[in-house]
Design an enzyme around this catalytic site. Structure first.
Site, PDB file in Angstrom:
ATOM      1  N   ASP A  15     -11.527  37.276 -31.818  1.00 23.98           N
ATOM      2  CA  ASP A  15     -10.710  36.807 -30.692  1.00 23.98           C
ATOM      3  C   ASP A  15      -9.712  37.877 -30.258  1.00 23.98           C
ATOM      4  OD1 ASP A  15      -9.916  34.989 -28.774  1.00 23.98           O
ATOM      5  OD2 ASP A  15      -8.476  33.992 -30.085  1.00 23.98           O
ATOM      6  N   ASN A  63     -16.805  28.219 -24.693  1.00 18.87           N
ATOM      7  CA  ASN A  63     -16.766  29.472 -23.910  1.00 18.87           C
ATOM      8  C   ASN A  63     -17.781  29.459 -22.774  1.00 18.87           C
ATOM      9  OD1 ASN A  63     -16.299  31.607 -26.844  1.00 18.87           O
ATOM     10  ND2 ASN A  63     -14.754  30.664 -25.543  1.00 18.87           N
TER      11      ASN A  63
HETATM   12  C1  IPE Z   1     -13.081  31.433 -30.260  1.00 13.11           C
HETATM   13  O1  IPE Z   1     -12.183  32.053 -29.397  1.00 13.11           O
HETATM   14  C2  IPE Z   1     -14.473  31.724 -29.874  1.00 13.11           C
HETATM   15  C3  IPE Z   1     -14.947  33.092 -30.074  1.00 13.11           C
HETATM   16  C4  IPE Z   1     -14.247  34.062 -30.599  1.00 13.11           C
HETATM   17  C5  IPE Z   1     -16.312  33.361 -29.685  1.00 13.11           C
HETATM   18  P1  IPE Z   1     -11.556  31.292 -28.148  1.00 13.11           P
HETATM   19  O2  IPE Z   1     -10.690  32.257 -27.446  1.00 13.11           O
HETATM   20  O3  IPE Z   1     -12.621  30.648 -27.344  1.00 13.11           O
HETATM   21  O4  IPE Z   1     -10.715  30.140 -28.854  1.00 13.11           O
HETATM   22  P2  IPE Z   1      -9.487  29.280 -28.339  1.00 13.11           P
HETATM   23  O5  IPE Z   1      -9.829  28.793 -26.946  1.00 13.11           O
HETATM   24  O6  IPE Z   1      -8.299  30.183 -28.323  1.00 13.11           O
HETATM   25  O7  IPE Z   1      -9.333  28.182 -29.340  1.00 13.11           O
HETATM   26  C1  IPE Z   2     -12.959  36.470 -27.766  1.00  8.91           C
HETATM   27  O1  IPE Z   2     -12.021  37.029 -26.925  1.00  8.91           O
HETATM   28  C2  IPE Z   2     -14.368  36.685 -27.266  1.00  8.91           C
HETATM   29  C3  IPE Z   2     -14.960  35.487 -26.657  1.00  8.91           C
HETATM   30  C4  IPE Z   2     -14.454  34.290 -26.736  1.00  8.91           C
HETATM   31  C5  IPE Z   2     -16.213  35.654 -25.921  1.00  8.91           C
HETATM   32  P1  IPE Z   2     -11.351  36.203 -25.757  1.00  8.91           P
HETATM   33  O2  IPE Z   2     -12.162  36.401 -24.525  1.00  8.91           O
HETATM   34  O3  IPE Z   2     -11.135  34.782 -26.135  1.00  8.91           O
HETATM   35  O4  IPE Z   2      -9.973  36.959 -25.639  1.00  8.91           O
HETATM   36  P2  IPE Z   2      -8.550  36.320 -25.407  1.00  8.91           P
HETATM   37  O5  IPE Z   2      -8.338  35.276 -26.469  1.00  8.91           O
HETATM   38  O6  IPE Z   2      -8.543  35.752 -24.034  1.00  8.91           O
HETATM   39  O7  IPE Z   2      -7.611  37.463 -25.566  1.00  8.91           O
HETATM   40 MG    MG Z   3      -9.602  33.839 -27.105  1.00  8.42          MG
END
Ligand code: IPE
Ligand code: IPE
Ligand code: MG
Length: 228
Positions: A15, A63
């Site tokens: 993340d 996602n």
């Molecule tokens: C979790 O991250 C999913 C992945 C890393 C693929 P998210 O960014 O989707 O999680 P939340 O929304 O902060 O819980």
């Molecule tokens: C995690 O990074 C990767 C995926 C969920 C695909 P994020 O896209 O959630 O990155 P942040 O949390 O917005 O920084």
């Molecule tokens: Mg994220």
């Protein structure tokens, strides 16, 4: 490193890509690209220290509701990985598995992912497991429906056979980068006794040194599994 204290299976919640890009005034896709490069390095390091399974949370069921443009960018990265990078992984004696419902992804991406699994070498010592359109709740509901269809009454062992992770040991350690302290629907059943490690480091900055810190922290944990 003490070989007895190396996790067999690590779950990695990658993340922070979006925030990493935002700090650089760049589009989110730039962060995802940097995240993929970080993932490749971490997989190499994990294999090197003797980890057997690394499950990377790549795309959650939630996602999949992100804007089309971001998803297209992510699918583009899958295409890139599964055409350009996967061979190097195979050559090192490692294989690929995919968990999650990939049936809703673009047809060419589905094909690349399933070929990625099929082309994995025999007797791999290391498995890189991509959780794609994966959600633990969906995984459990799917398993229960499979059992209902078969008219089967489940015990824990039978349920585990119906999860995407059948045959894969539970994660010993789950690492989450990016500062949030939650599991976000990742391996909820399998994480019953996983050690959890959270770091504020944004995923593109999560390098081998940061990874080793997590391994060291894990090595010092006492796992009791409910016993005294
Ligand atoms: C979790 O991250 C999913 C992945 C890393 C693929 P998210 O960014 O989707 O999680 P939340 O929304 O902060 O819980
Ligand atoms: C995690 O990074 C990767 C995926 C969920 C695909 P994020 O896209 O959630 O990155 P942040 O949390 O917005 O920084
Ligand atoms: Mg994220």
């Amino acid at each position: 490193m003490d070989a007895n204290r190396i996790p067999v299976h690590i779950g990695l919640i990658m993340d922070g890509n979006g925030r990493w890009a935002k700090k650089r005034l760049m589009p989110r896709s730039f962060g995802h690209n940097a995240g993929m490069n970080a993932m490749i390095k971490i997989a190499e390091r994990a294999k090197e220290i003797g980890v057997k399974y690394l499950t990377v949370y790549t795309l959650s069921t939630e996602n999949l509701l992100r804007p089309e443009e971001e998803l297209e960018g992510l699918f583009g990265l899958f295409r890139k990985y599964f055409t350009k990078n996967v061979q190097k992984l195979y050559n090192s004696g490692a294989g690929i598995k995919v968990i999650g419902d990939i049936s809703v992804l673009p047809a060419d991406v589905q094909k690349l992912l399933s070929d990625g699994e099929k082309n994995s070498p025999e007797g791999c010592g290391f498995w890189l497991i991509f959780a794609i359109n994966y959600g633990a709740r969906a995984e459990i509901v799917r398993a229960l429906n499979l059992a209902i269809e078969k008219g089967e009454k489940l015990d824990a062992k039978a349920l585990e056979e119906m999860l995407y992770t059948r045959g894969i040991p539970d994660p010993d350690l789950i690492i989450r980068t990016g500062g949030e302290m939650r599991l976000s629907n990742f391996l909820l059943y399998q994480a019953a006794y996983s050690e959890l490690y959270f770091t504020n480091v944004l995923f593109p900055d999560f390098d081998e040194k940061e990874f080793d810190k997590a391994i060291k922290e894990f090595a010092g944990r006492e796992r009791r599994f409910g016993k005294i």
